[in-house]
Structures are given as structure tokens and as C-alpha cells.
Design a protein around this motif. Structure first.
Motif, PDB file in Angstrom:
ATOM      1  N   ALA A   1       1.161   4.387   3.128  1.00 19.47           N
ATOM      2  CA  ALA A   1       1.973   3.258   2.661  1.00 19.47           C
ATOM      3  C   ALA A   1       2.044   3.223   1.136  1.00 19.47           C
ATOM      4  N   VAL A   2       0.917   3.480   0.464  1.00 22.26           N
ATOM      5  CA  VAL A   2       0.908   3.505  -1.000  1.00 22.26           C
ATOM      6  C   VAL A   2       1.812   4.611  -1.519  1.00 22.26           C
ATOM      7  N   SER A   3       1.768   5.775  -0.882  1.00 28.35           N
ATOM      8  CA  SER A   3       2.607   6.892  -1.313  1.00 28.35           C
ATOM      9  C   SER A   3       4.087   6.574  -1.121  1.00 28.35           C
ATOM     10  N   LEU A   4       4.427   5.950  -0.006  1.00 23.60           N
ATOM     11  CA  LEU A   4       5.817   5.589   0.242  1.00 23.60           C
ATOM     12  C   LEU A   4       6.298   4.535  -0.746  1.00 23.60           C
ATOM     13  N   ARG A   5       5.442   3.553  -1.040  1.00 21.61           N
ATOM     14  CA  ARG A   5       5.847   2.531  -1.998  1.00 21.61           C
ATOM     15  C   ARG A   5       6.012   3.141  -3.390  1.00 21.61           C
ATOM     16  N   SER A   6       5.167   4.112  -3.725  1.00 16.64           N
ATOM     17  CA  SER A   6       5.306   4.800  -5.005  1.00 16.64           C
ATOM     18  C   SER A   6       6.623   5.552  -5.073  1.00 16.64           C
TER      19      SER A   6
ATOM     20  N   GLU B   1      -7.617   4.231   6.703  1.00 16.94           N
ATOM     21  CA  GLU B   1      -7.498   4.826   5.370  1.00 16.94           C
ATOM     22  C   GLU B   1      -6.230   5.654   5.249  1.00 16.94           C
ATOM     23  N   GLN B   2      -5.892   6.405   6.311  1.00 17.10           N
ATOM     24  CA  GLN B   2      -4.674   7.212   6.277  1.00 17.10           C
ATOM     25  C   GLN B   2      -3.431   6.326   6.213  1.00 17.10           C
ATOM     26  N   ALA B   3      -3.441   5.227   6.958  1.00 17.15           N
ATOM     27  CA  ALA B   3      -2.287   4.328   6.968  1.00 17.15           C
ATOM     28  C   ALA B   3      -2.054   3.710   5.598  1.00 17.15           C
ATOM     29  N   VAL B   4      -3.122   3.260   4.947  1.00 15.74           N
ATOM     30  CA  VAL B   4      -2.993   2.664   3.614  1.00 15.74           C
ATOM     31  C   VAL B   4      -2.527   3.720   2.610  1.00 15.74           C
TER      32      VAL B   4
ATOM     33  N   ARG C   1      -4.298  -6.813   9.521  1.00 18.11           N
ATOM     34  CA  ARG C   1      -5.307  -6.596   8.475  1.00 18.11           C
ATOM     35  C   ARG C   1      -4.865  -5.520   7.500  1.00 18.11           C
ATOM     36  N   LEU C   2      -4.130  -4.489   7.993  1.00 14.56           N
ATOM     37  CA  LEU C   2      -3.631  -3.439   7.108  1.00 14.56           C
ATOM     38  C   LEU C   2      -2.335  -3.867   6.430  1.00 14.56           C
ATOM     39  N   ARG C   3      -1.517  -4.636   7.134  1.00 14.46           N
ATOM     40  CA  ARG C   3      -0.252  -5.077   6.556  1.00 14.46           C
ATOM     41  C   ARG C   3      -0.490  -5.913   5.304  1.00 14.46           C
ATOM     42  N   HIS C   4      -1.513  -6.770   5.332  1.00 14.46           N
ATOM     43  CA  HIS C   4      -1.825  -7.589   4.163  1.00 14.46           C
ATOM     44  C   HIS C   4      -2.239  -6.717   2.979  1.00 14.46           C
ATOM     45  N   ARG C   5      -2.997  -5.659   3.250  1.00 13.11           N
ATOM     46  CA  ARG C   5      -3.440  -4.785   2.168  1.00 13.11           C
ATOM     47  C   ARG C   5      -2.272  -4.023   1.564  1.00 13.11           C
ATOM     48  N   VAL C   6      -1.370  -3.553   2.435  1.00 12.24           N
ATOM     49  CA  VAL C   6      -0.222  -2.806   1.942  1.00 12.24           C
ATOM     50  C   VAL C   6       0.719  -3.716   1.158  1.00 12.24           C
ATOM     51  N   ASP C   7       0.925  -4.936   1.638  1.00 11.25           N
ATOM     52  CA  ASP C   7       1.809  -5.872   0.942  1.00 11.25           C
ATOM     53  C   ASP C   7       1.284  -6.211  -0.446  1.00 11.25           C
TER      54      ASP C   7
ATOM     55  N   PRO D   1      -6.760   5.961  -2.649  1.00 10.38           N
ATOM     56  CA  PRO D   1      -5.918   4.902  -2.080  1.00 10.38           C
ATOM     57  C   PRO D   1      -6.671   3.597  -1.856  1.00 10.38           C
ATOM     58  N   GLU D   2      -7.970   3.679  -1.512  1.00 11.56           N
ATOM     59  CA  GLU D   2      -8.753   2.471  -1.317  1.00 11.56           C
ATOM     60  C   GLU D   2      -8.879   1.695  -2.629  1.00 11.56           C
TER      61      GLU D   2
END
Length: 321
Positions: free
Chosen positions: A83-88, A77-80, A114-120, A138-139
């Protein structure tokens, strides 16, 4: 060796989750001896983690801030969320965008697939982003962004109502997150605040994306909806006046209006609002004489609002009508 590595990660996770840990409590949680905990703490220190010993009856350890950034341990959850914050940040236009992009690339490189696909799947658009108070989960962001990418109908609760939407964009605007999509039950484009969205699973069927109205830009649609426009991005009510004020007294308060100097004490202003009454209120803030150039709807609204205010200003006078 695998056991040692796993234990080090578990120890680091515990130290990140709580400020102070007695040595005995860590040993109990990890099911090892206190001597093993001391050895593992030394291994983490060698890796660059600033772990300090704490004084007290039991003694213990605290993870502090160091001069250098050591490797981070993040749960899914922290990783996603990171990543969302950085992409924003890369989409916001802020001067940290380039650094955020490099940080996102670094984080993505070490993520499990599995996390890379979600972030992409998180493809964001920015429309007038400024710092603000988004409370979006974030979820939920990752879920909706994944549905946008997969072109799957989403079902979610929004303001205690079930909605079925073809998601088109996840957008950040003025510090909040929005979902732009085609509402299947309202048969129209809609904008939803994501912090009020509660997704339901599973998603619905796949769909062929509809073209956005107007110029096809999500920023245009979002701007128009916030202004109350049915189509396009312009205000639904727009008028032109000449204010008996110098341009310097008008320009700072003209919002997105067009200002033109006509003389030392005369300024042309073309400005819009969500309603004619709203436009009257905007003009009244200048507290100066004005000449209406057009349209007739603005002239009528000025008379109607003026009469209402005049009645309200008389002692005992009616305030309706």
C-alpha cells in the motif's frame, strides 16, 4: 468448511514462502495426510493458482507464475508495504499513477480495518521523485505517517542521537524517504532520512502543527534545506557571469541556472550554489573566459580560489592559505 478454508490459506502461504515443497513436508506442517494435501492443491488450482507437481524421490509442489493473476495472500507487513509503494507511485508523477491509484483502492477495499487505518495514515508528498534506492522500512513509514496524522510527538534514534520531533510530513524525494518536522531540542525545522530513523514507543503528547516557513509548501522547505538555504528554496550563493561560449555549449550544463544568448560566442548565466567556492567550481567546468557581472562576493571568491590553485600548481609551492 472453516477448517478447509483456513488450511487452504495456510497451504498457499507455505507455497509462497518457499520454491519447492515435498508433499510429505507439507502434510507434516499442516498436520494432515498427503492425500488431503493433494485434494487441497487441486482446490487451489481450481481457484487459479498455477501449482505444478515436481519430480524427485519425494515428489512435491511448486507455485508458478500463471497467465492470470489469482487472488493474493499477504501478511500484514506485506500488505502495508504494498500500500505504501502504491501510494508513493500515485504521488510520483509517473505515468503509472492512475493505475496505482486504482490498485490501492482495490487493495484497501479488501483490507481488514486494522490495516486500513494504518494505510490511510500514510499521506505522502513528492518532491522531485525519481527512481532510487530507498531502504526505508514500511513499518517505520507507517508509524511516522500515523504520528503525522495523529499530531503526536515522535521520539526516535537518528545517527545515535535521541530526537524529539513534531512530525509534519513524510516526503519522498529522489528515491529516498524523509521526515520533515520541528525538532523540539534544536528549536528549528529539520529533515531526517527515514532509513536512519529508529522509532521509540510510545509516542509523545499531541501538538498543534506549526506553519511551515516561507510559502508554506513542504517541497520548498525541502529544496531549500538540500541547497543549504536557511530560508526559502533559493541557493544561498547566486551570481551572474557572461561566458565566452555559444549558448549551446552552456545550456546543457547550467543545471537550474538561467541562460540567455547574447551573441554567437557570448552567453549570460545566472546560477547558484551552496557556497561561493562551490559556485566558482561550477563556473570553472566551462573552461572558458568569463566576465563577472556580480555580486562582489563571487568576484572575491574567484580571486581567492584562483590564487590558491595557482600556488598549488607551482612545484613545491604551498597549498594552504
Amino acid at each position: 468448511m472453516a477448517g478447509t478454508s483456513g488450511r487452504l490459506l495456510a497451504l498457499l502461504s507455505l507455497l509462497q514462502a518457499r520454491r519447492d515443497w515435498p508433499g510429505a513436508a507439507l502434510a507434516a506442517r499442516l498436520e494432515v495426510s498427503e492425500r488431503t494435501v493433494r485434494r487441497d492443491v487441486e482446490r487451489l488450482r481450481d481457484l487459479g493458482y498455477p501449482i505444478r507437481a515436481t519430480k524427485g524421490p519425494d515428489g512435491g509442489y511448486r507455485l508458478g507464475a500463471g497467465a492470470d493473476l489469482p487472488p493474493l495472500l499477504l501478511d500484514d507487513e506485506q500488505a502495508v508495504a504494498l500500500a505504501v509503494s502504491l501510494r508513493s507511485a500515485t504521488a510520483s508523477g509517473a505515468d503509472v499513477g492512475e493505475a496505482a491509484g486504482r490498485a490501492l483502492a482495490t487493495l484497501r477495499q479488501v483490507m481488514p480495518s486494522r490495516l486500513r487505518h494504518r494505510v490511510d495514515a500514510v499521506e505522502l508528498s513528492a518532491a522531485g521523485s525519481v527512481p532510487g534506492g530507498s531502504a526505508a522500512d514500511p513499518e517505520v513509514l507507517a508509524t511516522l505517517a500515523g504520528a503525522v496524522r495523529a499530531r503526536e510527538v515522535v521520539r526516535f534514534d537518528h545517527r545515535d542521537a535521541l530526537r524529539r520531533v513534531e512530525p509534519h510530513h513524510v516526503v519522498t524525494r529522489s528515491g529516498r524517504w524523509y521526515l520533515v518536522g520541528w525538532d523540539l531540542d534544536r528549536d528549528d525545522w529539520r529533515v531526517f532520512r527515514i532509513d536512519r530513523v529508529r522509532p521509540r514507543v510510545p509516542h509523545g503528547p499531541r501538538f498543534v502543527p506549526r506553519p511551515l516557513p516561507g510559502d508554506g509548501r513542504v517541497e520548498t522547505l525541502l529544496t531549500g534545506r538540500f541547497r543549504g538555504a536557511v530560508a526559502g528554496s533559493d541557493w544561498p550563493c547566486r551570481g551572474e557571469v557572461v561566458l565566452h561560449l555559444p549558448v549551446a555549449d552552456v545550456a546543457p550544463y547550467a543545471l537550474d541556472g538561467v541562460v540567455e544568448e547574447l551573441g554567437p560566442d557570448r552567453t549570460r548565466l545566472v546560477v547558484g550554489s551552496w557556497s561561493w567556492a562551490g559556485l566558482v567550481a561550477l563556473l570553472a567546468r566551462f573552461d572558458a573566459d568569463l566576465e563577472v557581472v556580480g555580486p562582489a562576493e563571487l568576484r572575491d571568491a574567484l580571486g581567492r580560489v584562483g590564487r590558491r590553485l595557482a600556488r598549488a600548481g607551482r612545484p613545491g609551492g604551498p597549498v594552504d592559505g
